[in-house]
Write a protein that holds these residues in place. Structure first.
Motif, PDB file in Angstrom:
ATOM      1  N   ASP A 190       0.820  -1.228   0.000  1.00 14.91           N
ATOM      2  CA  ASP A 190       0.000   0.000   0.000  1.00 14.91           C
ATOM      3  C   ASP A 190       0.841   1.260   0.000  1.00 14.91           C
ATOM      4  O   ASP A 190       0.321   2.352   0.254  1.00 14.91           O
ATOM      5  CB  ASP A 190      -0.963   0.009   1.195  1.00 14.91           C
ATOM      6  N   ASP A 191       2.151   1.132  -0.279  1.00 16.22           N
ATOM      7  CA  ASP A 191       2.972   2.340  -0.282  1.00 16.22           C
ATOM      8  C   ASP A 191       3.878   2.474  -1.500  1.00 16.22           C
ATOM      9  O   ASP A 191       4.737   3.351  -1.552  1.00 16.22           O
ATOM     10  CB  ASP A 191       3.819   2.427   0.993  1.00 16.22           C
ATOM     11  N   ASP A 192       3.714   1.617  -2.503  1.00 16.64           N
ATOM     12  CA  ASP A 192       4.579   1.678  -3.681  1.00 16.64           C
ATOM     13  C   ASP A 192       4.421   2.982  -4.459  1.00 16.64           C
ATOM     14  O   ASP A 192       5.350   3.403  -5.163  1.00 16.64           O
ATOM     15  CB  ASP A 192       4.285   0.502  -4.617  1.00 16.64           C
ATOM     16  N   LEU A 193       3.249   3.612  -4.343  1.00 17.61           N
ATOM     17  CA  LEU A 193       2.978   4.842  -5.106  1.00 17.61           C
ATOM     18  C   LEU A 193       3.165   6.111  -4.279  1.00 17.61           C
ATOM     19  O   LEU A 193       2.926   7.201  -4.798  1.00 17.61           O
ATOM     20  CB  LEU A 193       1.531   4.816  -5.646  1.00 17.61           C
ATOM     21  N   ASP A 194       3.550   5.985  -3.032  1.00 14.46           N
ATOM     22  CA  ASP A 194       3.530   7.144  -2.135  1.00 14.46           C
ATOM     23  C   ASP A 194       4.274   8.356  -2.689  1.00 14.46           C
ATOM     24  O   ASP A 194       3.806   9.488  -2.572  1.00 14.46           O
ATOM     25  CB  ASP A 194       4.105   6.769  -0.768  1.00 14.46           C
ATOM     26  N   GLU A 195       5.428   8.141  -3.285  1.00 16.13           N
ATOM     27  CA  GLU A 195       6.230   9.274  -3.762  1.00 16.13           C
ATOM     28  C   GLU A 195       5.610   9.960  -4.968  1.00 16.13           C
ATOM     29  O   GLU A 195       5.989  11.094  -5.286  1.00 16.13           O
ATOM     30  CB  GLU A 195       7.642   8.805  -4.104  1.00 16.13           C
ATOM     31  N   ASP A 196       4.673   9.298  -5.650  1.00 16.14           N
ATOM     32  CA  ASP A 196       4.054   9.871  -6.850  1.00 16.14           C
ATOM     33  C   ASP A 196       2.679  10.480  -6.578  1.00 16.14           C
ATOM     34  O   ASP A 196       2.026  10.963  -7.500  1.00 16.14           O
ATOM     35  CB  ASP A 196       3.909   8.799  -7.936  1.00 16.14           C
ATOM     36  N   LEU A 197       2.240  10.436  -5.327  1.00 14.81           N
ATOM     37  CA  LEU A 197       0.942  10.994  -4.973  1.00 14.81           C
ATOM     38  C   LEU A 197       1.090  12.427  -4.504  1.00 14.81           C
ATOM     39  O   LEU A 197       2.190  12.949  -4.369  1.00 14.81           O
ATOM     40  CB  LEU A 197       0.295  10.127  -3.885  1.00 14.81           C
ATOM     41  N   GLY A 198      -0.042  13.082  -4.238  1.00 18.40           N
ATOM     42  CA  GLY A 198      -0.024  14.474  -3.818  1.00 18.40           C
ATOM     43  C   GLY A 198       0.503  14.645  -2.410  1.00 18.40           C
ATOM     44  O   GLY A 198       0.700  13.684  -1.664  1.00 18.40           O
ATOM     45  N   PRO A 199       0.751  15.894  -2.005  1.00 18.33           N
ATOM     46  CA  PRO A 199       1.278  16.170  -0.670  1.00 18.33           C
ATOM     47  C   PRO A 199       0.373  15.607   0.421  1.00 18.33           C
ATOM     48  O   PRO A 199      -0.839  15.824   0.407  1.00 18.33           O
ATOM     49  CB  PRO A 199       1.305  17.703  -0.618  1.00 18.33           C
ATOM     50  N   GLY A 200       0.953  14.859   1.340  1.00 13.48           N
ATOM     51  CA  GLY A 200       0.191  14.332   2.463  1.00 13.48           C
ATOM     52  C   GLY A 200      -0.529  13.043   2.200  1.00 13.48           C
ATOM     53  O   GLY A 200      -1.141  12.478   3.110  1.00 13.48           O
ATOM     54  N   ALA A 201      -0.507  12.527   0.956  1.00 17.94           N
ATOM     55  CA  ALA A 201      -1.180  11.273   0.649  1.00 17.94           C
ATOM     56  C   ALA A 201      -0.545  10.126   1.436  1.00 17.94           C
ATOM     57  O   ALA A 201       0.670  10.053   1.573  1.00 17.94           O
ATOM     58  CB  ALA A 201      -1.113  10.986  -0.849  1.00 17.94           C
ATOM     59  N   HIS A 202      -1.366   9.249   1.958  1.00 13.76           N
ATOM     60  CA  HIS A 202      -0.948   8.130   2.797  1.00 13.76           C
ATOM     61  C   HIS A 202      -0.186   8.609   4.035  1.00 13.76           C
ATOM     62  O   HIS A 202       0.626   7.878   4.597  1.00 13.76           O
ATOM     63  CB  HIS A 202      -0.099   7.130   2.003  1.00 13.76           C
ATOM     64  N   GLN A 203      -0.449   9.853   4.428  1.00 11.27           N
ATOM     65  CA  GLN A 203       0.140  10.411   5.644  1.00 11.27           C
ATOM     66  C   GLN A 203      -0.955  10.985   6.534  1.00 11.27           C
ATOM     67  O   GLN A 203      -0.696  11.911   7.309  1.00 11.27           O
ATOM     68  CB  GLN A 203       1.136  11.517   5.305  1.00 11.27           C
ATOM     69  N   GLU A 204      -2.182  10.464   6.399  1.00 13.54           N
ATOM     70  CA  GLU A 204      -3.250  10.898   7.279  1.00 13.54           C
ATOM     71  C   GLU A 204      -2.999  10.346   8.680  1.00 13.54           C
ATOM     72  O   GLU A 204      -2.198   9.422   8.863  1.00 13.54           O
ATOM     73  CB  GLU A 204      -4.604  10.418   6.753  1.00 13.54           C
ATOM     74  N   ALA A 205      -3.668  10.916   9.659  1.00 10.74           N
ATOM     75  CA  ALA A 205      -3.423  10.513  11.043  1.00 10.74           C
ATOM     76  C   ALA A 205      -3.604   9.013  11.240  1.00 10.74           C
ATOM     77  O   ALA A 205      -2.863   8.384  12.004  1.00 10.74           O
ATOM     78  CB  ALA A 205      -4.367  11.288  11.974  1.00 10.74           C
ATOM     79  N   TRP A 206      -4.564   8.414  10.542  1.00 10.22           N
ATOM     80  CA  TRP A 206      -4.851   6.985  10.727  1.00 10.22           C
ATOM     81  C   TRP A 206      -3.836   6.082  10.027  1.00 10.22           C
ATOM     82  O   TRP A 206      -3.832   4.874  10.237  1.00 10.22           O
ATOM     83  CB  TRP A 206      -6.260   6.661  10.244  1.00 10.22           C
ATOM     84  N   ASP A 207      -2.946   6.656   9.214  1.00 10.44           N
ATOM     85  CA  ASP A 207      -1.949   5.873   8.491  1.00 10.44           C
ATOM     86  C   ASP A 207      -0.643   5.706   9.265  1.00 10.44           C
ATOM     87  O   ASP A 207       0.258   5.000   8.803  1.00 10.44           O
ATOM     88  CB  ASP A 207      -1.616   6.544   7.143  1.00 10.44           C
TER      89      ASP A 207
END
Length: 456
Positions: A190-207
């Motif tokens: 669930d994190d292979d795309l993290d660097e290509d997503l928008g600011p803060g994506a997959h960095q929500e409090a619940w993540d």
């Protein structure tokens, strides 16, 4: 109840894009399927070679086009992934951990453990709405190399609504990696795309690890699991700050406040480097439509407050009143100049200081801004480089709003703010709005500040 000078946001944390911030609709029903169809690059090429040459039918003849193997495989895969996404949302809403984990790669114990934590966090937040949908497929040869030839890497839109906090559903994004194991699609990363997503994506409090959620009528605080005392203190301070914003800013905003205070330097779009100790908190936008979805800038729905982990013990109602002012104005559009946005937030915060300490403290800072901060600038602070400016841009912005309040009255300044936020798309528009409502442009407002002598 401590008194502190409102802290500055981290560089870039508060800069609103020039424009407002619709979401691609979630499938409301998908037939449940137990498996999926794996479709590899080799099979796609083989299908193309096996396809018979195109023929031309006589005019008027009935033509029936049979779907290719490629199209059928893609459709089957999409159906299978949609089904998984619906199951995940349903699992949270029904508090069914087994259902949530049903489609996780059974061989990946670490991912399953992380997903258990995620599930618990999502349940604790108690979403009134939650859904996931596929956006577009992505390709990364390194990911394919790591996970095999059936790899399916896809950007996911997560649409949710936290009760009382989000007045309307909002959207964030994720990147999921699926593989086909013996005819069944499973989530394998669930994190292979993290660097290509928008600011803060997959960095929500619940993540970001196990959380604890504390609530008051119009406040929700998120802290590390077990950090209950701090969470209760933040809820109390935020409740007082909300009362200050209600008292000192005319807009009747009916929303609630989410304050995130985790031991993390990267949360949502807030970036708190270890040396960034002066940046106490940041109010980051939430989006009903992400930038690039329906419009270039997206549509802002509101904002959440993120506290610098180094400043969590010094959070008070003064700091939070500044940030809550940003939250209370976030959905207006985001076109207002930063000197007006930050000046209004400082105005509310310093009204709170004045209520506690009296006018002397405010008068002292006002004179310091006039004597020291104004001479360091040649104009009102511009949006470009606002948060990197070494001058006291917050003080000058506060002074500008304070001057306008004395000239026009607070209600008129609030109306000016709303007009700017909705329609100030460029400098010409900003000057037109400012002049129509105050008789000033930014240039003449600056000239007025340079000769301003406050009455004591």
């Amino acid at each position: 109840m401590s008194v502190s000078t409102p802290g500055a946001e981290p560089p870039g944390a508060q800069v609103p894009p020039h424009g407002p911030r619709r979401w691609l609709g979630l499938l409301v029903a998908v037939a449940l399927v137990s498996g999926g169809v794996a479709y590899t690059v080799e099979e796609r090429e083989r299908d193309a070679r096996a396809r018979p040459p195109a023929t031309v039918s006589p005019p008027g003849a009935n033509q029936v086009t049979k779907p290719s193997k490629t199209a059928a495989a893609i459709a089957a895969r999409r159906l299978a992934i949609d089904t998984i996404l619906i199951r995940r949302a349903q699992a949270v809403q029904t508090v069914d951990e087994a259902l949530f984990l049903q489609d996780i790669d059974p061989a990946d114990r670490a991912l399953r453990a992380e997903q258990k934590v995620l599930f618990a966090n999502l349940v604790d937040l108690g979403f009134t709405e939650l859904g996931y949908s596929q956006a577009e497929e992505r390709f990364d040869p390194e990911v394919v190399k790591a996970h095999g030839r059936t790899t399916y890497l896809v950007r996911i839109l997560m649409r949710y609504q936290i009760p009382k906090v989000d007045l309307a559903p909002v959207t964030t994004e994720l990147g999921y990696t699926f593989v086909n194991v013996r005819g069944r699609w499973v989530l394998t990363d669930d994190d292979d795309l993290d660097e290509d997503l928008g600011p803060g994506a997959h960095q929500e409090a619940w993540d970001l690890g196990r959380i604890e959620v504390l609530r008051a009528p119009r406040v929700l605080a998120v802290v590390e699991k077990g950090d209950t005392r701090r969470g209760r203190a933040i809820v109390a301070e935020a409740t007082e700050a909300l009362e200050q914003v209600t008292a000192y800013w005319p807009r009747r905003w009916r929303g609630s406040v989410l304050v995130i205070a985790l031991d993390e330097t990267d949360v949502r779009d807030a970036r708190f480097a270890d040396e960034d100790i002066e940046s106490a908190a940041s109010a980051g936008s939430t989006f009903s439509s992400l930038p690039g979805q329906d419009t270039a800038d997206g549509t802002v729905a509101g904002a959440y407050i993120v506290v610098n982990p180094n400043e969590r013990d010094r959070v008070d109602e003064i700091l939070l009143s500044h940030e809550i002012t940003h939250v209370a104005t976030a959905d207006l559009g985001g076109y207002e100049p930063l000197w007006l946005a930050e000046g209004a937030a400082e105005y509310v915060a310093w009204r709170g200081i004045e209520a506690i300490s009296g006018p002397g403290e405010v008068g002292k800072w006002e004179q310091e801004v006039i004597d020291e901060a104004l001479p360091a600038l040649g104009a009102l602070p511009s949006d470009a480089g606002f948060y990197q400016n070494n001058a006291d841009v917050y003080g000058v912005s506060w002074l500008a709003v304070r001057f306008l309040v004395q000239r026009l009255g607070l209600d008129k300044v609030a109306e000016l703010y709303e007009d700017m936020a909705r329609h100030g798309i460029d400098q010409a528009s900003r000057d037109r709005i400012l002049f129509s409502r105050s008789g000033l442009t930014e240039a003449t407002l600056w000239t007025s500040l340079k000769s301003y002598q406050p009455q004591r």
